[in-house]
Design a protein around this motif. Sequence first.
Motif, PDB file in Angstrom:
ATOM      1  N   LEU A 192       0.860  -1.176   0.000  1.00  0.00           N
ATOM      2  CA  LEU A 192       0.000   0.000   0.000  1.00  0.00           C
ATOM      3  C   LEU A 192       0.898   1.227   0.000  1.00  0.00           C
ATOM      4  O   LEU A 192       1.738   1.387   0.891  1.00  0.00           O
ATOM      5  N   GLY A 193       0.735   2.082  -1.021  1.00  0.00           N
ATOM      6  CA  GLY A 193       1.500   3.325  -1.088  1.00  0.00           C
ATOM      7  C   GLY A 193       0.545   4.493  -1.271  1.00  0.00           C
ATOM      8  O   GLY A 193      -0.665   4.295  -1.390  1.00  0.00           O
ATOM      9  N   ARG A 194       1.096   5.710  -1.280  1.00  0.00           N
ATOM     10  CA  ARG A 194       0.209   6.865  -1.473  1.00  0.00           C
ATOM     11  C   ARG A 194      -0.283   6.939  -2.909  1.00  0.00           C
ATOM     12  O   ARG A 194      -1.321   7.491  -3.208  1.00  0.00           O
ATOM     13  N   SER A 195       0.541   6.387  -3.836  1.00  0.00           N
ATOM     14  CA  SER A 195       0.084   6.328  -5.219  1.00  0.00           C
ATOM     15  C   SER A 195       0.375   4.925  -5.727  1.00  0.00           C
ATOM     16  O   SER A 195       1.094   4.166  -5.083  1.00  0.00           O
ATOM     17  N   LYS A 196      -0.179   4.584  -6.880  1.00  0.00           N
ATOM     18  CA  LYS A 196      -0.028   3.219  -7.398  1.00  0.00           C
ATOM     19  C   LYS A 196       1.411   2.921  -7.787  1.00  0.00           C
ATOM     20  O   LYS A 196       1.852   1.785  -7.757  1.00  0.00           O
ATOM     21  N   ALA A 197       2.174   3.954  -8.180  1.00  0.00           N
ATOM     22  CA  ALA A 197       3.565   3.712  -8.580  1.00  0.00           C
ATOM     23  C   ALA A 197       4.427   4.862  -8.094  1.00  0.00           C
ATOM     24  O   ALA A 197       3.969   5.987  -7.952  1.00  0.00           O
ATOM     25  N   GLY A 198       5.667   4.545  -7.823  1.00  0.00           N
ATOM     26  CA  GLY A 198       6.633   5.609  -7.585  1.00  0.00           C
ATOM     27  C   GLY A 198       6.745   6.072  -6.163  1.00  0.00           C
ATOM     28  O   GLY A 198       7.321   7.116  -5.909  1.00  0.00           O
ATOM     29  N   ASP A 199       6.232   5.304  -5.218  1.00  0.00           N
ATOM     30  CA  ASP A 199       6.333   5.768  -3.838  1.00  0.00           C
ATOM     31  C   ASP A 199       6.727   4.607  -2.921  1.00  0.00           C
ATOM     32  O   ASP A 199       6.441   3.443  -3.206  1.00  0.00           O
ATOM     33  N   LEU A 200       7.369   4.983  -1.805  1.00  0.00           N
ATOM     34  CA  LEU A 200       7.663   3.978  -0.788  1.00  0.00           C
ATOM     35  C   LEU A 200       6.351   3.502  -0.172  1.00  0.00           C
ATOM     36  O   LEU A 200       5.347   4.209  -0.219  1.00  0.00           O
ATOM     37  N   SER A 201       6.403   2.336   0.449  1.00  0.00           N
ATOM     38  CA  SER A 201       5.160   1.781   0.983  1.00  0.00           C
ATOM     39  C   SER A 201       4.742   2.479   2.275  1.00  0.00           C
ATOM     40  O   SER A 201       5.581   2.927   3.063  1.00  0.00           O
ATOM     41  N   ILE A 202       3.436   2.510   2.487  1.00  0.00           N
ATOM     42  CA  ILE A 202       2.877   2.829   3.807  1.00  0.00           C
ATOM     43  C   ILE A 202       2.940   1.538   4.631  1.00  0.00           C
ATOM     44  O   ILE A 202       3.319   1.528   5.791  1.00  0.00           O
ATOM     45  N   ILE A 266       5.437   4.195  13.145  1.00  0.00           N
ATOM     46  CA  ILE A 266       5.464   5.581  13.617  1.00  0.00           C
ATOM     47  C   ILE A 266       4.559   6.423  12.700  1.00  0.00           C
ATOM     48  O   ILE A 266       4.245   6.004  11.589  1.00  0.00           O
ATOM     49  N   ASP A 267       4.204   7.598  13.199  1.00  0.00           N
ATOM     50  CA  ASP A 267       3.524   8.583  12.339  1.00  0.00           C
ATOM     51  C   ASP A 267       4.595   9.211  11.451  1.00  0.00           C
ATOM     52  O   ASP A 267       5.659   9.571  11.944  1.00  0.00           O
ATOM     53  N   ASP A 268       4.326   9.352  10.168  1.00  0.00           N
ATOM     54  CA  ASP A 268       5.234  10.151   9.326  1.00  0.00           C
ATOM     55  C   ASP A 268       4.445  10.774   8.184  1.00  0.00           C
ATOM     56  O   ASP A 268       3.216  10.731   8.194  1.00  0.00           O
ATOM     57  N   VAL A 269       5.174  11.352   7.215  1.00  0.00           N
ATOM     58  CA  VAL A 269       4.460  12.075   6.142  1.00  0.00           C
ATOM     59  C   VAL A 269       3.564  11.153   5.328  1.00  0.00           C
ATOM     60  O   VAL A 269       2.629  11.619   4.677  1.00  0.00           O
ATOM     61  N   ARG A 270       3.865   9.866   5.327  1.00  0.00           N
ATOM     62  CA  ARG A 270       3.067   8.956   4.488  1.00  0.00           C
ATOM     63  C   ARG A 270       1.767   8.528   5.151  1.00  0.00           C
ATOM     64  O   ARG A 270       0.764   8.333   4.468  1.00  0.00           O
ATOM     65  N   ALA A 271       1.805   8.298   6.474  1.00  0.00           N
ATOM     66  CA  ALA A 271       0.591   7.821   7.148  1.00  0.00           C
ATOM     67  C   ALA A 271       0.780   7.886   8.656  1.00  0.00           C
ATOM     68  O   ALA A 271       1.915   7.939   9.144  1.00  0.00           O
ATOM     69  N   SER A 272      -0.349   7.822   9.365  1.00  0.00           N
ATOM     70  CA  SER A 272      -0.265   7.763  10.828  1.00  0.00           C
ATOM     71  C   SER A 272       0.027   6.326  11.257  1.00  0.00           C
ATOM     72  O   SER A 272      -0.213   5.375  10.505  1.00  0.00           O
ATOM     73  N   ALA A 273       0.522   6.207  12.482  1.00  0.00           N
ATOM     74  CA  ALA A 273       0.809   4.872  13.021  1.00  0.00           C
ATOM     75  C   ALA A 273      -0.487   4.056  13.109  1.00  0.00           C
ATOM     76  O   ALA A 273      -0.503   2.863  12.791  1.00  0.00           O
ATOM     77  N   ALA A 274      -1.577   4.713  13.528  1.00  0.00           N
ATOM     78  CA  ALA A 274      -2.843   3.988  13.699  1.00  0.00           C
ATOM     79  C   ALA A 274      -3.334   3.429  12.362  1.00  0.00           C
ATOM     80  O   ALA A 274      -3.795   2.284  12.276  1.00  0.00           O
ATOM     81  N   TYR A 275      -3.225   4.241  11.298  1.00  0.00           N
ATOM     82  CA  TYR A 275      -3.653   3.783   9.969  1.00  0.00           C
ATOM     83  C   TYR A 275      -2.783   2.610   9.512  1.00  0.00           C
ATOM     84  O   TYR A 275      -3.268   1.613   8.987  1.00  0.00           O
ATOM     85  N   ARG A 276      -1.472   2.749   9.738  1.00  0.00           N
ATOM     86  CA  ARG A 276      -0.562   1.666   9.335  1.00  0.00           C
ATOM     87  C   ARG A 276      -0.936   0.357  10.031  1.00  0.00           C
ATOM     88  O   ARG A 276      -0.954  -0.705   9.425  1.00  0.00           O
TER      89      ARG A 276
END
Length: 300
Positions: A192-202, A266-276
């Motif tokens: 799961l990433g913020r976009s379908k391609a080109g991003d590190l995973s959440i 952890i919480d970071d720019v990609r997602a919150s810890a709770a969502y992860r």
Amino acid sequence: MDMPSPGLAEFDYVKPASLLEASRLLAERAGEAQPFMGGTDLFVRIRDGFIRPSIVVDVKHLPGMRGILYDEQAGLTIGAATTMNEVARHPAVQAHYPLLAEAAKSVATYQLRNRATLGGNLCNGSPAADTAPAALVLEGRFVLYGPGGEREVPASEFFLGPRETAMQAGELMTAVRFPPPRAGGAGKYLKLGRSKAGDLSIVGVAVLCFPNGTATSGHCFRIALASVAPVPLRVLEAEEVLAAHPPGEETFALAAEKAMETATPIDDVRASAAYRKAMVRALTLRGLRDVWAELAGQED
Ligand SMILES: Cc1cc2nc3c(=O)[nH]c(=O)nc-3n(C[C@H](O)[C@H](O)[C@H](O)COP(=O)(O)OP(=O)(O)OC[C@H]3O[C@@H](n4cnc5c(N)ncnc54)[C@H](O)[C@@H]3O)c2cc1C
């Protein structure tokens, strides 16, 4: 007004002729010299000012660093400098280690995968490395060459912390080895990433399942996670649940819950810890259902 000028700090480029020369240089100039292969992690970190090596050592051309060899008895050997696209499209990887092909293909974009290497992804020591969960569940072994000669480190002992690995000063990764594939097995990498391609995973979840007569359930399941702990993580607690109970929806839900409890994101720019955490449970459950359905399909 002076503006900060973005760009790379200066460094010397060195292209050694042998592994021995590369390893000696890295050992003698430890802390100053940094190896590189695709450079897609290294040069970004230099550009962003996180590191400032005075020498970068190009090792991707050195003997044994490229190529993919498969043998039914010996398993799979992939040179550390083999690119993600080469891994993802290799017929033996696709046929016998589809989970690894999926993981390699999930990295960034096609263009980046032409540079990014398997070894660079692992040596970088990022918890988000997409091929690390696959290496963990497939029980990969990393071949390291250094001042003490060659040694193999199991994937399970390699990742020590963010950007911290079991490699010592002067050591280089030259190859990654995988044991022969398990008969009747199935594997899946879900990212799961913020976009379908080109991003590190959440969140990244690798699931492997194969028949195993010694387990109460009759099957062995392995699960590993990316981006939800200081290191890529094998989830032994969830695997134990799966070994002890009959495979099926109830057991899978229990195992997915265990995976979520084990994750320490952890919480970071990609997602919150709770969502992860919630996504670890959802993707683990989906991965378990998928591999189980694939195994059922193989038996039909
Ligand atoms: C836009 C962008 C998107 C990205 N998306 C993803 C993604 O979706 N998933 C993902 O996992 N990664 C992603 N990355 C990170 C990166 O592309 C991968 O980790 C890649 O596989 C790194 O390989 P490389 O050959 O470029 O490594 P390099 O940058 O050459 O090296 C990486 C690190 O390993 C060390 N190193 C290199 N070779 C060796 C060696 N032989 N022995 C010991 N140490 C060595 C280097 O010193 C450096 O610290 C992305 C990067 C960018 C810039």
